[in-house]
Design an enzyme around this catalytic site. Structure first.
Site, short mmCIF file in Angstrom:
data_model
loop_
_atom_site.label_atom_id
_atom_site.label_comp_id
_atom_site.label_asym_id
_atom_site.label_seq_id
_atom_site.Cartn_x
_atom_site.Cartn_y
_atom_site.Cartn_z
N SER A 294 44.41 49.75 36.27
CA SER A 294 45.79 49.91 35.83
C SER A 294 45.83 50.30 34.34
O SER A 294 46.70 51.03 33.89
CB SER A 294 46.55 48.61 36.04
OG SER A 294 45.81 47.54 35.52
N LYS B 51 40.70 54.09 32.19
CA LYS B 51 39.41 54.39 32.81
C LYS B 51 38.25 53.69 32.11
O LYS B 51 38.32 53.37 30.93
CB LYS B 51 39.13 55.90 32.67
CG LYS B 51 40.02 56.78 33.48
CD LYS B 51 39.69 58.23 33.16
CE LYS B 51 40.94 59.02 32.92
NZ LYS B 51 40.76 60.26 32.21
N ALA B 52 37.15 53.52 32.86
CA ALA B 52 35.88 53.10 32.27
C ALA B 52 34.93 54.29 32.43
O ALA B 52 34.74 54.79 33.54
CB ALA B 52 35.34 51.87 33.00
N ASP C 158 40.56 35.93 34.16
CA ASP C 158 40.34 36.92 35.21
C ASP C 158 38.88 36.88 35.70
O ASP C 158 38.25 37.93 35.86
CB ASP C 158 40.71 38.31 34.68
CG ASP C 158 41.06 39.30 35.78
OD1 ASP C 158 41.24 38.87 36.94
OD2 ASP C 158 41.16 40.51 35.48
#
Ligand code: ADP
Ligand code: MG
Length: 155
Positions: free
Chosen positions: A14, A17-18, A128
């Site tokens: 969301s 980008k990686a 997370d």
């Protein structure tokens, strides 16, 4: 970004980008998280900058090593070490139902606990923890990453 050459996209979320990159300086591979902050509210933008500050303050063998960050053309870029073993979610799926040994599970579990202790000692909550955010290095070491929704406590 002029210091890095893009190799390939390795993740999309969301946030943005990686991207796997290669540094021109030393030919080493790193991961850059590109976060589009120009369309964000001021509050969201500050939260993204906080991820950087949180990660930059961590230094532990079981936490993904932060290298640098910069803002360019409305995006925030976070440069970190590349974990060649990928994430634990993919590692588990690659087993196709074959169980890991108890020794393997214990070894990973202890490393995750050590990473979390380092985080909690700094009064930070990761918030997370899941297999997609736990990475494996080339030599199989566990590294906790993705501090995207971490919170810093006052006390
Ligand atoms: P988000 O969950 O907010 O989309 P992450 O930081 O978890 O962002 O990155 C998304 C995915 O990209 C990860 O689940 C992983 O597959 C890949 N990835 C991110 N950082 C690294 C890294 N340092 N080394 C290897 N893979 C990574
Ligand atoms: Mg993630």
């Amino acid at each position: 970004m002029e210091k890095y050459v893009k190799v390939q996209k390795i993740g999309e979320g969301s946030f943005g980008k990686a991207i796997l990159v290669k540094a021109k300086e030393n030919s080493r591979q790193y991961v850059i998280k590109e976060i589009n902050i120009c369309k964000m509210s001021n509050k969201e933008r500050e939260e993204s900058r906080r991820e950087v500050a949180v990660l930059a303050n961590m230094k532990h063998p079981n936490i993904v090593l932060y290298r640098e960050s910069f803002e360019e053309n409305g995006s925030l870029y976070i440069v970190m070490d590349y974990c060649e073993g990928g994430d634990l979610f993919r590692r588990i799926n690659a087993q196709k139902g074959i169980l890991f040994s108890e020794d393997q599970i214990m070894d990973w579990f202890v490393q995750i606990c050590l990473a979390l202790k380092h985080v909690h000692d700094r009064k930070i909550l990761h918030r997370d923890i899941k297999s997609q955010n736990i990475f494996l290095t080339k030599d199989g070491t566990i590294q906790l990453g993705d501090f995207g929704i971490a919170r810093v406590l006052n006390r």
